[in-house]
Write an enzyme that holds these catalytic residues in place. Structure first.
Site, mmCIF file in Angstrom:
data_model
loop_
_atom_site.group_PDB
_atom_site.id
_atom_site.type_symbol
_atom_site.label_atom_id
_atom_site.label_comp_id
_atom_site.label_asym_id
_atom_site.label_seq_id
_atom_site.Cartn_x
_atom_site.Cartn_y
_atom_site.Cartn_z
ATOM 1 N N ASP A 78 0.811 -1.213 0.000
ATOM 2 C CA ASP A 78 0.000 0.000 0.000
ATOM 3 C C ASP A 78 0.854 1.277 0.000
ATOM 4 O O ASP A 78 2.030 1.256 0.370
ATOM 5 C CB ASP A 78 -0.874 0.041 1.264
ATOM 6 C CG ASP A 78 -2.028 -0.942 1.208
ATOM 7 O OD1 ASP A 78 -2.062 -1.788 0.293
ATOM 8 O OD2 ASP A 78 -2.889 -0.861 2.106
ATOM 9 N N ASP A 79 0.187 2.353 -0.380
ATOM 10 C CA ASP A 79 0.640 3.750 -0.197
ATOM 11 C C ASP A 79 1.605 4.252 -1.269
ATOM 12 O O ASP A 79 1.940 5.429 -1.276
ATOM 13 C CB ASP A 79 1.294 3.981 1.179
ATOM 14 C CG ASP A 79 0.356 3.699 2.337
ATOM 15 O OD1 ASP A 79 -0.829 3.416 2.088
ATOM 16 O OD2 ASP A 79 0.814 3.756 3.489
ATOM 17 N N HIS A 129 -5.999 3.186 -3.762
ATOM 18 C CA HIS A 129 -5.895 3.405 -2.315
ATOM 19 C C HIS A 129 -6.207 4.862 -1.976
ATOM 20 O O HIS A 129 -5.721 5.373 -0.973
ATOM 21 C CB HIS A 129 -4.492 3.007 -1.859
ATOM 22 C CG HIS A 129 -4.330 2.817 -0.364
ATOM 23 N ND1 HIS A 129 -5.244 2.134 0.411
ATOM 24 C CD2 HIS A 129 -3.345 3.205 0.483
ATOM 25 C CE1 HIS A 129 -4.824 2.123 1.662
ATOM 26 N NE2 HIS A 129 -3.688 2.776 1.745
ATOM 27 N N HIS A 133 -4.904 9.596 0.773
ATOM 28 C CA HIS A 133 -4.915 8.767 1.981
ATOM 29 C C HIS A 133 -5.676 9.396 3.155
ATOM 30 O O HIS A 133 -5.238 9.343 4.308
ATOM 31 C CB HIS A 133 -3.475 8.451 2.418
ATOM 32 C CG HIS A 133 -3.333 7.132 3.122
ATOM 33 N ND1 HIS A 133 -3.596 6.970 4.464
ATOM 34 C CD2 HIS A 133 -2.972 5.906 2.683
ATOM 35 C CE1 HIS A 133 -3.386 5.711 4.804
ATOM 36 N NE2 HIS A 133 -3.010 5.036 3.744
ATOM 37 N N HIS A 223 3.769 -2.335 3.020
ATOM 38 C CA HIS A 223 3.766 -0.962 2.488
ATOM 39 C C HIS A 223 5.066 -0.679 1.741
ATOM 40 O O HIS A 223 6.145 -0.959 2.257
ATOM 41 C CB HIS A 223 3.604 0.042 3.622
ATOM 42 C CG HIS A 223 2.294 -0.080 4.346
ATOM 43 N ND1 HIS A 223 2.077 -1.050 5.299
ATOM 44 C CD2 HIS A 223 1.133 0.614 4.229
ATOM 45 C CE1 HIS A 223 0.823 -0.930 5.756
ATOM 46 N NE2 HIS A 223 0.236 0.072 5.127
HETATM 47 ZN ZN LIG Z 1 -2.430 3.107 3.394
#
Ligand SMILES: [Zn+2]
Length: 258
Positions: A78-79, A129, A133, A223
């Site tokens: 993620d991210d 995503h 955020h 991540h």
């Molecule tokens: Zn995230």
């Protein structure tokens, strides 16, 4: 109340050991075998599917685990993308012929079209995503829609097709997030095991967390951005080969199988 319909996956732990947390899905018998694990890198996405949005059910909770007793594991990052950490992760995945799913943030992906294309070219799945955020359960309908839509557009610009999966930041979902994601053709995908790499707890903790939670159908959260992810990369170099040596396999999610 605002929070009444919230569904948070942030506290899901494999230690719960509850098969009942698995999202209601079709009959397990219909799950196909997955001979495609550890595929060689693919040549890229097929153009005819570009821009096609699949009819998407509105869930009441996200996918927390892949169905069936022998499903390969699913590895998610993620991210990102982050030019410091995503390339070494992609190198490692390629070396081991493992495909993963990257839930990218639009503001990170916007100027990293090359990394998104590399993900697609090497057979990985790109998910949404959000753009920046935020906690989507506290955002207005207009903001949620914009966060998701802009990100899908950035992914489509880079690789020719919009994401088919989304993951809410912090694992914080509500009815509106499920509905708006589905309107954009995205199914809701969470995780089974949190590697805890976002806490930067040391590589040993990350390794133990993943190895301890590994199993058929387990979705691993890691991540590739959002902080110093050198521990994530270092840990991956240990736990990924070890799980493969132990007979675990990895695949990417396919719409309709969950
Ligand atoms: Zn995230």
């Amino acid at each position: 109340a605002e929070g009444a319909d919230e569904v948070s996956t942030a506290t899901v732990r494999v230690q719960d050991g509850r098969a009942t947390v698995i999202c209601a899905a079709g009959p397990g018998a219909a799950v196909p075998a997955h001979p495609d694990h550890r595929l060689r890198p693919l040549a890229g996405y097929a153009a005819p599917e570009a821009s096609r949005r699949l009819p998407t059910p509105v869930r009441t909770k996200p996918v927390l685990r892949m169905p069936g007793a022998a499903h390969p594991m699913v590895l998610t990052f993620d991210d990102g993308p982050d030019p410091r950490y995503t390339p070494p992760i992609l190198d490692l995945l390629r070396r081991h012929h493992v495909r993963a799913t990257f839930f990218v943030c639009g503001e990170m992906a916007e100027n990293q079209g090359g990394l998104l294309r590399r993900m697609a070219d090497e057979g990985h799945v790109i998910g949404n995503h959000s753009w920046s955020h935020p906690l989507l359960t506290r955002a207005s309908t207009a903001v949620v829609r914009a966060e998701l839509e802009r990100t899908s557009e950035a992914v489509e610009r880079a690789v020719g097709r919009p994401p088919q999966w989304m993951r809410a930041p912090y694992g914080a979902w509500n009815r509106r997030v499920f509905r708006l994601g589905a309107e954009l053709g995205m199914d809701a995908f969470a995780w089974t095991v949190d590697s805890l790499d976002w806490k930067e707890p040391g590589t040993r903790t990350i390794i133990e967390q993943v190895l301890g939670g590994a199993g058929p159908g387990v979705i691993v959260l890691a991540h590739d951005a959002g902080g110093d992810r050198s521990q994530t990369v270092t840990a991956l170099r240990t736990w990924l080969p070890r799980l493969l040596a132990d007979g675990h396999r990895f695949t990417v999610p396919v719409r309709g199988e969950v």
